[in-house]
Design a protein around this motif. Structure first.
Motif, PDB file in Angstrom:
ATOM      1  N   ASP A   1       0.849  -1.184   0.000  1.00  0.00           N
ATOM      2  CA  ASP A   1       0.000   0.000   0.000  1.00  0.00           C
ATOM      3  C   ASP A   1       0.886   1.236   0.000  1.00  0.00           C
ATOM      4  O   ASP A   1       1.792   1.352   0.828  1.00  0.00           O
ATOM      5  N   ILE A   2       0.606   2.161  -0.907  1.00  0.00           N
ATOM      6  CA  ILE A   2       1.361   3.406  -0.937  1.00  0.00           C
ATOM      7  C   ILE A   2       0.915   4.266   0.243  1.00  0.00           C
ATOM      8  O   ILE A   2      -0.276   4.519   0.416  1.00  0.00           O
ATOM      9  N   VAL A   3       1.874   4.673   1.078  1.00  0.00           N
ATOM     10  CA  VAL A   3       1.547   5.470   2.262  1.00  0.00           C
ATOM     11  C   VAL A   3       1.946   6.936   2.106  1.00  0.00           C
ATOM     12  O   VAL A   3       1.467   7.788   2.853  1.00  0.00           O
ATOM     13  N   TYR A   4       2.819   7.230   1.136  1.00  0.00           N
ATOM     14  CA  TYR A   4       3.212   8.618   0.905  1.00  0.00           C
ATOM     15  C   TYR A   4       3.612   8.780  -0.552  1.00  0.00           C
ATOM     16  O   TYR A   4       4.541   8.129  -1.035  1.00  0.00           O
ATOM     17  N   ASN A   5       2.868   9.631  -1.272  1.00  0.00           N
ATOM     18  CA  ASN A   5       3.202   9.945  -2.661  1.00  0.00           C
ATOM     19  C   ASN A   5       4.279  11.015  -2.658  1.00  0.00           C
ATOM     20  O   ASN A   5       4.049  12.137  -2.205  1.00  0.00           O
ATOM     21  N   ILE A   6       5.422  10.677  -3.163  1.00  0.00           N
ATOM     22  CA  ILE A   6       6.537  11.613  -3.205  1.00  0.00           C
ATOM     23  C   ILE A   6       6.292  12.601  -4.343  1.00  0.00           C
ATOM     24  O   ILE A   6       6.076  12.180  -5.487  1.00  0.00           O
ATOM     25  N   PRO A   7       6.300  13.908  -4.056  1.00  0.00           N
ATOM     26  CA  PRO A   7       6.033  14.889  -5.110  1.00  0.00           C
ATOM     27  C   PRO A   7       7.125  14.904  -6.179  1.00  0.00           C
ATOM     28  O   PRO A   7       8.260  14.496  -5.937  1.00  0.00           O
ATOM     29  N   GLU A   8       6.752  15.391  -7.369  1.00  0.00           N
ATOM     30  CA  GLU A   8       7.691  15.434  -8.503  1.00  0.00           C
ATOM     31  C   GLU A   8       8.926  16.269  -8.184  1.00  0.00           C
ATOM     32  O   GLU A   8      10.028  15.947  -8.604  1.00  0.00           O
ATOM     33  N   SER A   9       8.737  17.362  -7.432  1.00  0.00           N
ATOM     34  CA  SER A   9       9.876  18.232  -7.132  1.00  0.00           C
ATOM     35  C   SER A   9      10.889  17.559  -6.214  1.00  0.00           C
ATOM     36  O   SER A   9      12.055  17.939  -6.182  1.00  0.00           O
ATOM     37  N   ASP A  10      10.449  16.570  -5.477  1.00  0.00           N
ATOM     38  CA  ASP A  10      11.282  15.886  -4.491  1.00  0.00           C
ATOM     39  C   ASP A  10      11.505  14.426  -4.864  1.00  0.00           C
ATOM     40  O   ASP A  10      11.841  13.621  -4.006  1.00  0.00           O
ATOM     41  N   SER A  11      11.277  14.066  -6.108  1.00  0.00           N
ATOM     42  CA  SER A  11      11.180  12.667  -6.494  1.00  0.00           C
ATOM     43  C   SER A  11      12.456  11.871  -6.237  1.00  0.00           C
ATOM     44  O   SER A  11      13.564  12.381  -6.316  1.00  0.00           O
TER      45      SER A  11
ATOM     46  N   ILE B   1      14.325   8.652  -7.748  1.00  0.00           N
ATOM     47  CA  ILE B   1      14.327   7.881  -8.985  1.00  0.00           C
ATOM     48  C   ILE B   1      15.319   6.719  -8.834  1.00  0.00           C
ATOM     49  O   ILE B   1      16.484   6.926  -8.518  1.00  0.00           O
ATOM     50  N   ILE B   2      14.804   5.512  -9.049  1.00  0.00           N
ATOM     51  CA  ILE B   2      15.627   4.299  -9.011  1.00  0.00           C
ATOM     52  C   ILE B   2      15.430   3.581 -10.334  1.00  0.00           C
ATOM     53  O   ILE B   2      14.299   3.304 -10.735  1.00  0.00           O
ATOM     54  N   ASP B   3      16.518   3.265 -10.999  1.00  0.00           N
ATOM     55  CA  ASP B   3      16.481   2.591 -12.309  1.00  0.00           C
ATOM     56  C   ASP B   3      15.604   3.344 -13.307  1.00  0.00           C
ATOM     57  O   ASP B   3      14.887   2.738 -14.098  1.00  0.00           O
ATOM     58  N   GLY B   4      15.596   4.670 -13.225  1.00  0.00           N
ATOM     59  CA  GLY B   4      14.808   5.487 -14.141  1.00  0.00           C
ATOM     60  C   GLY B   4      13.323   5.505 -13.830  1.00  0.00           C
ATOM     61  O   GLY B   4      12.526   5.943 -14.644  1.00  0.00           O
ATOM     62  N   LYS B   5      12.935   5.023 -12.655  1.00  0.00           N
ATOM     63  CA  LYS B   5      11.522   4.966 -12.281  1.00  0.00           C
ATOM     64  C   LYS B   5      11.269   5.885 -11.087  1.00  0.00           C
ATOM     65  O   LYS B   5      12.021   5.887 -10.123  1.00  0.00           O
ATOM     66  N   HIS B   6      10.191   6.639 -11.161  1.00  0.00           N
ATOM     67  CA  HIS B   6       9.769   7.497 -10.057  1.00  0.00           C
ATOM     68  C   HIS B   6       9.067   6.610  -9.021  1.00  0.00           C
ATOM     69  O   HIS B   6       8.078   5.948  -9.336  1.00  0.00           O
ATOM     70  N   VAL B   7       9.582   6.564  -7.803  1.00  0.00           N
ATOM     71  CA  VAL B   7       9.043   5.666  -6.787  1.00  0.00           C
ATOM     72  C   VAL B   7       8.342   6.455  -5.681  1.00  0.00           C
ATOM     73  O   VAL B   7       8.594   7.642  -5.491  1.00  0.00           O
ATOM     74  N   ASN B   8       7.455   5.774  -4.970  1.00  0.00           N
ATOM     75  CA  ASN B   8       6.752   6.326  -3.817  1.00  0.00           C
ATOM     76  C   ASN B   8       7.076   5.491  -2.593  1.00  0.00           C
ATOM     77  O   ASN B   8       7.541   4.356  -2.696  1.00  0.00           O
ATOM     78  N   LEU B   9       6.770   6.043  -1.435  1.00  0.00           N
ATOM     79  CA  LEU B   9       6.986   5.334  -0.178  1.00  0.00           C
ATOM     80  C   LEU B   9       5.779   4.434   0.082  1.00  0.00           C
ATOM     81  O   LEU B   9       4.629   4.888   0.033  1.00  0.00           O
ATOM     82  N   ALA B  10       6.023   3.156   0.339  1.00  0.00           N
ATOM     83  CA  ALA B  10       4.931   2.196   0.515  1.00  0.00           C
ATOM     84  C   ALA B  10       5.198   1.302   1.717  1.00  0.00           C
ATOM     85  O   ALA B  10       6.319   1.182   2.190  1.00  0.00           O
ATOM     86  N   ARG B  11       4.116   0.698   2.191  1.00  0.00           N
ATOM     87  CA  ARG B  11       4.181  -0.266   3.300  1.00  0.00           C
ATOM     88  C   ARG B  11       3.911  -1.642   2.701  1.00  0.00           C
ATOM     89  O   ARG B  11       2.947  -1.835   1.963  1.00  0.00           O
ATOM     90  N   MET B  12       4.786  -2.595   3.009  1.00  0.00           N
ATOM     91  CA  MET B  12       4.623  -3.952   2.506  1.00  0.00           C
ATOM     92  C   MET B  12       4.550  -4.919   3.682  1.00  0.00           C
ATOM     93  O   MET B  12       5.328  -4.820   4.621  1.00  0.00           O
TER      94      MET B  12
END
Length: 160
Positions: free
Chosen positions: A40-50, A52-63
Motif C-alpha cells: 500500500d502506498i503510504v506517501y506519494n513523493i512529489p515530482e519536485s522531491d522525487s 528515482i531508481i532505475d529510471g523509475k519514479h518511486v513512492n513510499l509504501a508499506r509492505m
C-alpha cells in the motif's frame, strides 16, 4: 422411416453417453487461499522531491505478508509491515536492506516530518476484521447444523 429410427437411436446413444460418462468440472471457480504480499502506498513523493531508481519514479509504501481468503478476508499477518520504495505502474518494489538505504530512508522520513509508526500501522480490518468475519461465518455454519426442536402442540384430547 429408416432415417427416423437412425436419428432416434443416435439421439438415445448421445444422451446415454452424456449421462453415464464422467465429466471433469474445470469451469468451477476456485477461491484463492494462502499467503500473499500486500503493498500500500503510504506517501506519494512529489515530482519536485522525487526519488528515482532505475529510471523509475518511486513512492513510499508499506509492505506486509498476510494469510487471506479470496484476497478480501485477511485472517492473520504473517510478516510485519516494512517500508519500501514502490513503482506502481511496473509493480516493482525496492526493499531497504542495506545500512545506507535504511539511513537514507530514516533521513528522508525525518526531513518530510513523517511519523514512521503511523506509516507502518495496519488498519483494524487487516489486523482483526478478517478474524471476526471468519468466526461469525463459522458460527453460522455450526448454528445451521444444530437441529431445532419443533414445538409440540399440546392440544387437549377431545371428548367423545
Amino acid at each position: 422411416m429408416n432415417k427416423l429410427k437412425f436419428l432416434g437411436k443416435a439421439l438415445f446413444v448421445g444422451i446415454a453417453l452424456m449421462l453415464f460418462v464422467p465429466q471433469i468440472a474445470q469451469a468451477r471457480a476456485k477461491i484463492p487461499i494462502g499467503t500473499r504480499d500486500v503493498i500500500d502506498i503510504v506517501y506519494n513523493i512529489p515530482e519536485s522531491d522525487s526519488i528515482i531508481i532505475d529510471g523509475k519514479h518511486v513512492n513510499l509504501a508499506r509492505m506486509h505478508k498476510e494469510f487471506n481468503i479470496a484476497y478480501i478476508l485477511p485472517i492473520w499477518v504473517t510478516e510485519e509491515p516494512q517500508l519500501v520504495l514502490y513503482d506502481a505502474p511496473t509493480e516493482t518494489y525496492y526493499e531497504m536492506t542495506t545500512p545506507q538505504s535504511q539511513a537514507f530512508l530514516k533521513e528522508y522520513i525525518k526531513e518530510k516530518k513523517l511519523d514512521e509508526s503511523d506509516l507502518l500501522k495496519l488498519g483494524f480490518y487487516t489486523r482483526y476484521g478478517g478474524k471476526a468475519v471468519l468466526v461469525i461465518l463459522i458460527g453460522f455454519l455450526i448454528w445451521g447444523q444444530i437441529p431445532s426442536r419443533k414445538k409440540e402442540d399440546k392440544a387437549e384430547p377431545t371428548k367423545l
